[in-house]
Design an enzyme around this catalytic site. Structure first.
Site: not given
Ligand SMILES: NC(=O)c1ccc[n+]([C@@H]2O[C@H](COP(=O)([O-])OP(=O)(O)OC[C@H]3O[C@@H](n4cnc5c(N)ncnc54)[C@H](O)[C@@H]3O)[C@@H](O)[C@H]2O)c1
Length: 425
Positions: A204, A258
């Site tokens: 991720k 993110c």
């Protein structure tokens, strides 16, 4: 199946509602009473297409409720924030996740599945969350299925992507992974990919880091091309004609929860080895300064000292301003105090943002586009009539059609407007 989601933000709320749409009995938990009040009134507190209608559907069906308190369930999903800490390498602040897990622990029963969807630094599951759960006497893999399932949905398309994206399921043991895979099969149509927790954590982080590094490369290219008076956007277009090349697009910097956050989770765990990742962060965080420098040059000899920023969010068509480079640019311009800075963003309700485009542009000498909202793509002369000088600096290069009377400046032609000394040997 009964499911309890902890954290009802951009990730937790759509996830909870998606399970509820598929007849799972869901209670969504948040520590913020305003979130719970709003949901209990049947109103979503974030902007996401289709989510309001989906909330109404699950409230009507009776499969979703929200509460300040955790309840006993078969499955728990934790989707709370993981910001950077303010230490040297901006490491991952795991405190929200640990606090959420601590709130779940009194309700855990043998056979429960505990899923962490929050983005976390590598080895967090093995080194912090597993020991926390096992302190209670449960054995992970035997009594409790503990799993990391990172989320990679695109804000603006979350409901579609929740269903159709591939899903990485990283259990502490293969039994944990199998148990969580069954949970997501409730609605996931994409591939369910099984792995272990630390591989899931790292993959991720590397997805976002890959994008951050590639945007940094495009941003660096704009600096090189500026110096050498070459059109960087044409260069990207040409290079991308190669079948195996896909250069990213430059912009005013990188924001959001993110890309601007996650690479530091790797850097802080392995500072000596993460050289390209650190340099890329440096390049991308320097972009707001470069944009402000260009603005200062472009505003020299302007007929008025008014300029208008278009878009404050970190990306197009969302209302999220977290880590937004546009906010940094606004702050720098305010601090300089040289201009009357107006802001226009149809997605952001804020006292600093003009609701009306005409008010935002009155007497303005420059529009600076910082976000690729769809509304901006069709900007044309009819909206610009109140401007003192019809000049646009478009850091996202998004305008569809440019009328002759508009001076259109972007990272491809900025060297024609802002001269820089060409390096000599
Ligand atoms: N937003 C995205 O696009 C995105 C994409 C992929 C992954 N993620 C990750 O998902 C996680 C959640 O992100 P988000 O954008 O949904 O955050 P968010 O800030 O929108 O929502 C988090 C919610 O958690 C609540 N909360 C905090 N501590 C709590 C606690 N102890 N108990 C109950 N509720 C609590 C907050 O009040 C808030 O409503 C983060 O780790 C993020 O990195 C986000």
């Amino acid at each position: 199946m009964k499911l309890c989601t902890i954290g009802l933000g951009y990730i937790g709320l759509p996830t909870a509602i998606m399970f509820a749409k598929h007849d799972v009995n869901v209670v969504g938990v948040d520590i913020d009473p305003r979130v719970i009040d709003s949901l209990n009134r049947g109103v979503i507190h974030i902007e996401e297409p289709g989510l309001q209608e989906a909330l109404e559907e699950v409230l009507e069906k009776g499969t979703f409720s929200s509460s300040l308190n955790v309840e006993q369930a078969d499955v728990y999903i934790v989707a709370v924030p993981t910001p950077n800490q303010s230490d040297q390498y901006k490491s991952c602040d795991l405190s929200y996740v640990l606090s959420a897990v601590n709130r779940v622990i009194p309700y855990l029963e043998i056979g429960n599945v505990l899923i962490i969807e929050s983005t976390i630094s590598p080895r967090s599951m093995d080194d912090f969350i597993k020991p926390l759960v096992e302190k209670t006497g449960f054995i992970v893999g035997k009594d409790i299925h503990l799993v990391h399932c990172p989320e990679r949905v695109l804000p603006g398309q979350i409901l579609h992507e929740l269903v159709n994206n591939n899903r990485i399921i990283g259990g502490i043991t293969p039994q944990c992974t199998d148990a969580a895979a069954d949970v997501y099969r409730t609605f996931v149509k994409g591939e369910i990919i099984k792995t272990d927790a630390k591989t899931a954590e790292m993959s991720k982080l590397m997805e976002n880091t890959y994008r951050d590094v590639n945007i940094a490369l495009a941003n660096e290219l704009t600096q090189i091309c500026h110096e050498l008076e070459i059109d960087a956007l044409e260069v990207i277009k040409m290079a991308n004609k190669h079948p195996r090349v896909q250069l990213h697009s430059p912009g005013p910097g990188v924001g959001g929860h993110c890309l601007a956050v996650d690479p530091y989770f790797i850097i802080s765990k392995s500072p000596k080895e993460s050289r390209i990742i650190q340099l890329s962060r440096e390049i991308n965080t320097s972009m707001p300064n470069i944009v402000v420098k260009h603005i200062n040059e472009l505003m020299k000899e302007s007929p008025t000292n008014v300029l208008t920023l278009f878009g404050l969010t970190y990306k197009g068509n969302v209302d999220d301003t977290r880590e937004s480079p546009a906010i940094e640019i606004l702050a720098q311009l305010k601090e300089q105090g040289k201009y009357e800075v107006r802001c226009f963003d149809p997605h952001v309700l804020h006292p600093l943002v003009d609701i009306n485009i005409q008010d935002a542009l009155k007497d303005s000498s420059l529009i600076v586009i910082l976000t690729d909202h769809d509304e901006f793509k069709t900007l044309n002369g009819k909206y610009l009539s109140g401007m003192e000088r019809k000049r646009i600096f478009d850091t996202k290069h998004i305008l569809n059609k440019i009328e002759e009377e508009i001076e259109y400046i972007h990272f491809g032609n900025i060297h024609q407007f802002v001269k820089k000394q060409v390096a000599t040997i």
